[in-house]
Design an enzyme around this catalytic site. Structure first.
Site, short mmCIF file in Angstrom:
data_model
loop_
_atom_site.label_atom_id
_atom_site.label_comp_id
_atom_site.label_asym_id
_atom_site.label_seq_id
_atom_site.Cartn_x
_atom_site.Cartn_y
_atom_site.Cartn_z
N SER A 57 23.65 -46.62 -5.09
CA SER A 57 24.73 -47.60 -4.87
C SER A 57 24.63 -48.81 -5.79
O SER A 57 25.64 -49.45 -6.09
CB SER A 57 24.72 -48.06 -3.41
OG SER A 57 23.48 -48.65 -3.08
N ASP B 203 22.41 -58.91 -0.19
CA ASP B 203 22.15 -58.49 1.19
C ASP B 203 20.70 -58.04 1.38
O ASP B 203 20.41 -57.25 2.27
CB ASP B 203 23.10 -57.35 1.58
CG ASP B 203 22.95 -56.14 0.67
OD1 ASP B 203 22.11 -56.18 -0.25
OD2 ASP B 203 23.66 -55.14 0.89
N HIS C 86 21.15 -55.07 -2.49
CA HIS C 86 22.09 -54.96 -3.60
C HIS C 86 22.14 -56.26 -4.40
O HIS C 86 21.73 -57.31 -3.91
CB HIS C 86 23.47 -54.57 -3.08
CG HIS C 86 23.49 -53.23 -2.43
ND1 HIS C 86 23.31 -53.08 -1.07
CD2 HIS C 86 23.63 -51.98 -2.94
CE1 HIS C 86 23.34 -51.78 -0.78
NE2 HIS C 86 23.53 -51.10 -1.90
#
Length: 241
Positions: free
Chosen positions: A11, A190, A193
Site C-alpha cells: 500500500s 498513521d 503510511h
C-alpha cells in the site's frame, strides 16, 4: 517508446501517486525521459508478491508496452510481512527468514527476465506504535499494535542483507526516516503510511540510487525535442533528428 521504471510494492507503493506521493514525484521528475509505472498492491506481503510477479510484469519477449526492458524496478515490501503473528493482522505475517528468501526470489525473477535492469530494494519504514492503535484497519480486540518498530527493524536488516547478497541497491528507509526530528509525526500519517516528509525521503533516496547507476536527467535522452531546439520555420527538421 519511453523507457519505464516500475514501482512494485504494497500500500505504501499503491498510494504513492496521491498528491505529494513519492511515485508521483518520480513521474514528474522523469516526465520527459521515462514512464513511471505503478504496481502497488495494498496489504500484500512478499509471499503473495512472489506468487503474482509473473502476472504483474510483462514477459521479456513480446512486451505489450513495446519498450523493452525497464530502466529500473523498485521492490518495496516488508511492512505487512512484519505484522506480528499473534496480533490482529497476523494473517499478513511472513516469518523473517522466509521474507528474506522471498526477496531473493523476487530479485532472481526480475534478473532472469531483465538482466540489465536496475533493482532497488526499499526496507519497511519505522513504526509509530501509538499511532497504529489510533488507526486500526481491522478489529483489534487485544488493544495492542499489530506492528512494532522492533519487528520493522529486523525486517529492514533482512532486506538490506538480501540486497547485499543479491547485488542490488537498497534504500534503508527504516534508518533514514528516523534521522529526522519528530519523525513519527513528520514522516508518517498513521504510524505506518507516509506523510509528506516520508514521501520526500523515499523520492530523494530513489533518485539518488538511480543516479548512482547513471540513470538521471543528465544522462537520459528526452522524449522528442525540447522547444528550444525546434525551428518554428522548419519544425520537421528537429523531429526527424
Amino acid at each position: 517508446m519511453r523507457p519505464r521504471i516500475y514501482l512494485f510494492g504494497d500500500s505504501i507503493t499503491e498510494s504513492s501517486f496521491t498528491p505529494g506521493g513519492w511515485g508521483a514525484s518520480l513521474a514528474h521528475h522523469f516526465c520527459r525521459t521515462a514512464d513511471v509505472v505503478l504496481r502497488g498492491y495494498s496489504g500484500y506481503n512478499t509471499r503473495w508478491a512472489l506468487l503474482v510477479a509473473d502476472k504483474v510484469f510483462p514477459p521479456a519477449e513480446g512486451d505489450s508496452h513495446g519498450g523493452g526492458a525497464p530502466l529500473a524496478v523498485t521492490v518495496f515490501f516488508g511492512a505487512n510481512d512484519a505484522c506480528l503473528p499473534d496480533r490482529c493482522s497476523g494473517f499478513q505475517h511472513v516469518p523473517l527468514e522466509e521474507y528474506k528468501q522471498n526477496l531473493h526470489s523476487i530479485v532472481s525473477f526480475l534478473k532472469k527476465r531483465w538482466p540489465k535492469t536496475t533493482i532497488i530494494l526499499i526496507t519497511p519504514p519505522p513504526i509509530d506504535e501509538e499511532a497504529r492503535l489510533q488507526f486500526p484497519y481491522v478489529e483489534n480486540p487485544s488493544g495492542l499494535p499489530e506492528r512494532t518498530n522492533e519487528a520493522a527493524s529486523a525486517y529492514a536488516k533482512a532486506c538490506i542483507a538480501a540486497a547485499e547478497e543479491s547485488g542490488c541497491l537498497v534504500v534503508d528507509l527504516w534508518t533514514k526516516m528516523q534521522e529526522f526530528p519528530n519523525w513519527k509525526s513528520a514522516c508518517l500519517s498513521d504510524g505506518l503510511h507516509l506523510a509528506e516528509t516520508g514521501n520526500k525521503i523515499v523520492f530523494e533516496e530513489v533518485v539518488k540510487k538511480l543516479k548512482e547507476q547513471g540513470l538521471s536527467l543528465e544522462t537520459l535522452p528526452v522524449d522528442l525535442p525540447l522547444i528550444g531546439n525546434i525551428d518554428p520555420e522548419n519544425p520537421l527538421k528537429a523531429f526527424e533528428n
